[in-house]
Design an enzyme around this catalytic site. Sequence first.
Site, PDB file in Angstrom:
ATOM      1  N   THR A 298       3.081  -0.775   8.713  1.00  0.00           N
ATOM      2  CA  THR A 298       3.586  -1.601   9.820  1.00  0.00           C
ATOM      3  C   THR A 298       3.904  -3.031   9.403  1.00  0.00           C
ATOM      4  O   THR A 298       4.597  -3.749  10.120  1.00  0.00           O
ATOM      5  CB  THR A 298       2.523  -1.694  10.931  1.00  0.00           C
ATOM      6  OG1 THR A 298       1.334  -2.265  10.358  1.00  0.00           O
ATOM      7  CG2 THR A 298       2.205  -0.332  11.526  1.00  0.00           C
TER       8      THR A 298
ATOM      9  N   ASP B  91       0.863  -1.183   0.000  1.00  0.00           N
ATOM     10  CA  ASP B  91       0.000   0.000   0.000  1.00  0.00           C
ATOM     11  C   ASP B  91       0.900   1.234   0.000  1.00  0.00           C
ATOM     12  O   ASP B  91       2.143   1.115  -0.150  1.00  0.00           O
ATOM     13  CB  ASP B  91      -1.009  -0.042   1.163  1.00  0.00           C
ATOM     14  CG  ASP B  91      -0.382   0.280   2.524  1.00  0.00           C
ATOM     15  OD1 ASP B  91       0.865   0.406   2.608  1.00  0.00           O
ATOM     16  OD2 ASP B  91      -1.133   0.387   3.495  1.00  0.00           O
TER      17      ASP B  91
ATOM     18  N   HIS C 200      10.668 -23.616   9.130  1.00  0.00           N
ATOM     19  CA  HIS C 200       9.703 -24.281  10.012  1.00  0.00           C
ATOM     20  C   HIS C 200       8.259 -24.181   9.539  1.00  0.00           C
ATOM     21  O   HIS C 200       7.486 -25.112   9.717  1.00  0.00           O
ATOM     22  CB  HIS C 200       9.772 -23.681  11.419  1.00  0.00           C
ATOM     23  CG  HIS C 200      11.064 -23.937  12.126  1.00  0.00           C
ATOM     24  ND1 HIS C 200      11.205 -23.798  13.484  1.00  0.00           N
ATOM     25  CD2 HIS C 200      12.283 -24.318  11.667  1.00  0.00           C
ATOM     26  CE1 HIS C 200      12.448 -24.083  13.838  1.00  0.00           C
ATOM     27  NE2 HIS C 200      13.131 -24.387  12.745  1.00  0.00           N
TER      28      HIS C 200
ATOM     29  N   CYS D 196       3.165  -2.928   4.020  1.00  0.00           N
ATOM     30  CA  CYS D 196       2.339  -1.761   4.349  1.00  0.00           C
ATOM     31  C   CYS D 196       3.121  -0.935   5.361  1.00  0.00           C
ATOM     32  O   CYS D 196       4.330  -1.156   5.526  1.00  0.00           O
ATOM     33  CB  CYS D 196       0.945  -2.176   4.835  1.00  0.00           C
ATOM     34  SG  CYS D 196       0.882  -3.039   6.414  1.00  0.00           S
TER      35      CYS D 196
ATOM     36  N   HIS E  38       7.955 -30.545  11.149  1.00  0.00           N
ATOM     37  CA  HIS E  38       7.463 -29.271  10.611  1.00  0.00           C
ATOM     38  C   HIS E  38       6.381 -29.508   9.561  1.00  0.00           C
ATOM     39  O   HIS E  38       5.403 -28.764   9.489  1.00  0.00           O
ATOM     40  CB  HIS E  38       8.620 -28.470  10.030  1.00  0.00           C
ATOM     41  CG  HIS E  38       9.622 -28.059  11.055  1.00  0.00           C
ATOM     42  ND1 HIS E  38       9.257 -27.431  12.230  1.00  0.00           N
ATOM     43  CD2 HIS E  38      10.963 -28.221  11.116  1.00  0.00           C
ATOM     44  CE1 HIS E  38      10.337 -27.203  12.958  1.00  0.00           C
ATOM     45  NE2 HIS E  38      11.390 -27.679  12.308  1.00  0.00           N
TER      46      HIS E  38
END
Length: 142
Positions: free
Chosen positions: A66, A7, A97, A64, A133
């Site tokens: 954050t 964004d 993992h 974005c 995993h």
Amino acid sequence: MIAIGCDHGGYALKQEIIKEFDVKGISFIDFGTHDEEAVDYPDYAKQVCQYILEHEKAQGILICGTGIGISIAANRHVGIRAALCHDCFSAEATKLHNDANVLCLGGRVVGPGLALKIVDTFIHTDFSNEERHKKRVEKIEN
Ligand code: RB5
């Protein structure tokens, strides 16, 4: 192939990453956004996730401000395992993992120097394929 999207909060960092991809000859598809005008991050998460789900070997990068909103949005897509990583240890571990197929970054959180190292670590690490995993990733998918 690497699918990348962002964004407005991630635009500047996306440009740094694709500049590096161009220098290194790494193939990518840029799903935008293409400037700093405000847009909605779920729209870009959706485009990148759809591409990943349609192309088996593809991996994604979503950015974005954050990294949080776009990772929440990405993880709503079944089959997407999006990991928000702001350090190289996590970027490596989430591939080994969790078989993460999308890396999320916060353009307002990390500088380009660290972000480029995180991207490099993520795209060059493969799933460990270890049984424990595999079993856990299958549980997520089911
Ligand atoms: C946009 O201002 C900002 O909210 C967005 O980039 C992101 O940080 C959301 O999680």
